[in-house]
Scaffold this motif. Structure first.
Motif, PDB file in Angstrom:
ATOM      1  N   GLU A   1      15.234  21.408   9.798  1.00 39.05           N
ATOM      2  CA  GLU A   1      15.827  19.865  10.361  1.00 39.05           C
ATOM      3  C   GLU A   1      14.646  19.086  10.291  1.00 39.05           C
ATOM      4  O   GLU A   1      14.788  17.938   9.813  1.00 39.05           O
ATOM      5  CB  GLU A   1      16.598  20.372  11.649  1.00 39.05           C
TER       6      GLU A   1
ATOM      7  N   PHE B   1      13.502  17.531   6.822  1.00 39.75           N
ATOM      8  CA  PHE B   1      14.622  16.657   6.383  1.00 39.75           C
ATOM      9  C   PHE B   1      14.335  15.371   7.225  1.00 39.75           C
ATOM     10  O   PHE B   1      14.451  14.239   6.703  1.00 39.75           O
ATOM     11  CB  PHE B   1      15.767  16.850   6.195  1.00 39.75           C
TER      12      PHE B   1
ATOM     13  N   ARG C   1      13.456  13.381   0.146  1.00 38.78           N
ATOM     14  CA  ARG C   1      13.889  14.455   0.684  1.00 38.78           C
ATOM     15  C   ARG C   1      15.534  14.339   1.170  1.00 38.78           C
ATOM     16  O   ARG C   1      16.152  15.166   0.972  1.00 38.78           O
ATOM     17  CB  ARG C   1      13.317  14.582   2.105  1.00 38.78           C
ATOM     18  N   GLY C   2      15.750  12.874   0.913  1.00 43.29           N
ATOM     19  CA  GLY C   2      17.312  12.578   1.160  1.00 43.29           C
ATOM     20  C   GLY C   2      17.957  12.990  -0.172  1.00 43.29           C
ATOM     21  O   GLY C   2      19.336  13.374  -0.002  1.00 43.29           O
TER      22      GLY C   2
ATOM     23  N   GLU D   1      18.554  16.949   0.693  1.00 45.04           N
ATOM     24  CA  GLU D   1      19.320  17.373   1.735  1.00 45.04           C
ATOM     25  C   GLU D   1      20.769  17.745   1.366  1.00 45.04           C
ATOM     26  O   GLU D   1      21.399  18.919   2.032  1.00 45.04           O
ATOM     27  CB  GLU D   1      19.087  16.280   2.617  1.00 45.04           C
TER      28      GLU D   1
ATOM     29  N   PHE E   1      20.677  21.196  -0.170  1.00 47.64           N
ATOM     30  CA  PHE E   1      20.633  22.178   0.804  1.00 47.64           C
ATOM     31  C   PHE E   1      21.706  22.684   1.658  1.00 47.64           C
ATOM     32  O   PHE E   1      21.786  23.784   2.069  1.00 47.64           O
ATOM     33  CB  PHE E   1      19.265  21.890   1.840  1.00 47.64           C
ATOM     34  N   GLU E   2      22.470  21.575   2.088  1.00 46.73           N
ATOM     35  CA  GLU E   2      23.618  21.763   2.764  1.00 46.73           C
ATOM     36  C   GLU E   2      24.538  22.738   1.817  1.00 46.73           C
ATOM     37  O   GLU E   2      25.376  23.413   2.421  1.00 46.73           O
ATOM     38  CB  GLU E   2      24.373  20.538   3.182  1.00 46.73           C
TER      39      GLU E   2
END
Length: 133
Positions: free
Chosen positions: A18, A21, A28-29, A32, A35-36
């Motif tokens: 967490e 991110f 990184r956005g 994300e 990764f979800e």
């Protein structure tokens, strides 16, 4: 069967992931939401930071990671060389690993990348089953 890359300290939700991110740049956005999707592959998905990158595991066996670089982000697959990739998204020439580059304004086909994520999870589950894990 290639050896599995194991992380016994992987956990369901790792605060360090967490924080990675939240360290918040645009690249990184880009990574994300992917990764979800890795997190959503199965109830056994665990995570940790390995080599400064968020890494997803099935149990303790790594199957994917995300990373952010200066010009792009990556979603990488530990056994990507063995995945079927009809859309040709995977890059790299390593013995096992492959990655897909994510770029602002030039994102890969979402459906094809979704299929790679699902295939990577199925592949690691198959490897775990074959190893008796």
């Amino acid at each position: 069967m290639d050896a599995l890359f194991r992380f016994p300290t992987a956990r369901r939700r790792d605060p360090a992931v967490e924080a990675w991110f939240a360290g918040g740049d645009a690249l990184r956005g880009l990574a994300e939401p992917w990764f979800e999707r890795l997190r959503g592959c199965g109830s056994d998905v665990r995570e940790l930071i390995h080599d400064a990158r968020p890494t997803a595991c099935a149990g303790d066996a790594a199957f994917a990671y995300v990373d952010a670089h200066a010009e792009h982000a990556n979603i990488g697959f530990f056994f990507g060389a063995f995945l079927d990739d009809p859309a040709g998204l995977l890059e790299g020439a390593g013995k096992r690993m492959r990655h897909v580059k994510l770029r602002v304004g030039r994102m890969p086909d979402e459906t094809a990348l979704d299929r790679l994520v699902a295939a990577a999870y199925r592949d690691i589950r198959r490897r775990l089953d074959a190893a008796g894990s």
